[in-house]
Design a protein around this motif. Structure first.
Motif, short mmCIF file in Angstrom:
data_model
loop_
_atom_site.label_atom_id
_atom_site.label_comp_id
_atom_site.label_asym_id
_atom_site.label_seq_id
_atom_site.Cartn_x
_atom_site.Cartn_y
_atom_site.Cartn_z
N LEU A 68 46.39 -24.13 32.39
CA LEU A 68 47.55 -23.94 31.53
C LEU A 68 48.84 -24.42 32.18
O LEU A 68 49.83 -24.65 31.49
CB LEU A 68 47.68 -22.45 31.17
N GLY A 69 48.85 -24.55 33.50
CA GLY A 69 50.04 -25.01 34.21
C GLY A 69 49.79 -24.96 35.70
O GLY A 69 48.76 -24.46 36.16
N PRO A 92 51.04 -25.43 27.58
CA PRO A 92 50.85 -26.80 27.10
C PRO A 92 50.56 -26.83 25.60
O PRO A 92 50.11 -25.83 25.02
CB PRO A 92 49.62 -27.27 27.89
N ASP A 93 50.81 -27.97 24.99
CA ASP A 93 50.47 -28.16 23.58
C ASP A 93 49.02 -28.64 23.50
O ASP A 93 48.73 -29.76 23.10
CB ASP A 93 51.43 -29.15 22.92
N THR A 94 48.13 -27.78 23.96
CA THR A 94 46.68 -28.00 23.89
C THR A 94 46.09 -26.85 23.10
O THR A 94 46.78 -25.86 22.82
CB THR A 94 46.06 -28.01 25.31
N GLN A 95 44.82 -26.95 22.76
CA GLN A 95 44.21 -25.84 22.02
C GLN A 95 44.29 -24.55 22.82
O GLN A 95 44.63 -23.50 22.28
CB GLN A 95 42.75 -26.16 21.67
N VAL A 100 46.59 -19.17 23.55
CA VAL A 100 47.25 -18.17 24.40
C VAL A 100 48.55 -17.72 23.76
O VAL A 100 48.84 -16.52 23.69
CB VAL A 100 47.49 -18.71 25.83
N LEU A 101 49.33 -18.66 23.28
CA LEU A 101 50.62 -18.33 22.67
C LEU A 101 50.43 -17.45 21.44
O LEU A 101 51.12 -16.44 21.28
CB LEU A 101 51.36 -19.62 22.30
#
Length: 179
Positions: A68-69, A92-95, A100-101
């Motif tokens: 994620l980072g 991140p702009d990932t699935q 998570v968001l």
């Protein structure tokens, strides 16, 4: 370093900012007692200090395939303050990042966790009480399910193994518990 040799702890204090795609909070807190069966463990201030200059990754559920980072890229920021190991994570702009968001915004996540090893001399024992004075931090993780108890989770602990056979036995138990 293999996943079977990492120790892990979970904490449930974080907050999400959906508009900024950011997760912030504490991956660990100082002085909180973790009851690990026959062992009571605490983390002392400064325990993460030496690791903060390392490249630490943020994962989903300790899964190395779900990054994620990381500190090296600046998408994960870690610091110690008087309360514990604070983090700020740009998702991140990932699935995985979107999941998570969304789960954090709904309050569905279990908390935060961290994976570490204790270097020689990094802990102090007094009876069944262990104080972590210095750890080698490798990762922090967003935990999607339940921490075993409020301050820590996903840990099978014992005193330092007496021999290599005992260390291997513990590694197998830990690996099986993570399945």
């Amino acid at each position: 370093m293999t996943a079977a040799h990492l120790e892990r702890r979970a904490f449930s204090e974080f907050r999400a900012d959906p508009s900024a795609r950011k997760l912030e909070g504490y991956a660990a807190t100082f002085g909180s007692e973790a009851n690990l069966g026959s062992i009571v463990e605490t983390i002392e201030p400064g325990a993460f200090r030496a690791s903060l200059a390392s490249d630490i990754v943020a994962l989903m559920d300790h899964d190395q395939a779900m990054v994620l980072g990381r500190t090296r890229s600046g998408t994960l920021r870690l610091s110690e303050d008087s309360r514990g190991l604070a983090f700020s994570l740009d998702l991140p702009d990932t699935q995985a990042g979107r999941d998570v968001l969304a789960l954090a915004a709904r309050g569905d996540l279990g908390g935060m966790s961290f994976g570490f090893q204790v270097p020689k001399g990094g802990d102090h024992w007094s009876g069944n009480r262990r104080a972590l004075r210095s750890v080698n931090l490798f990762e922090i993780s967003v935990v999607s399910a339940w921490p075993a108890y409020p301050d820590t989770s996903l840990a099978l602990r014992s005193r330092a193994p007496a021999d290599d056979r005992e260390r291997r036995r513990r590694a197998i138990i830990i690996a099986e518990a993570q399945l």
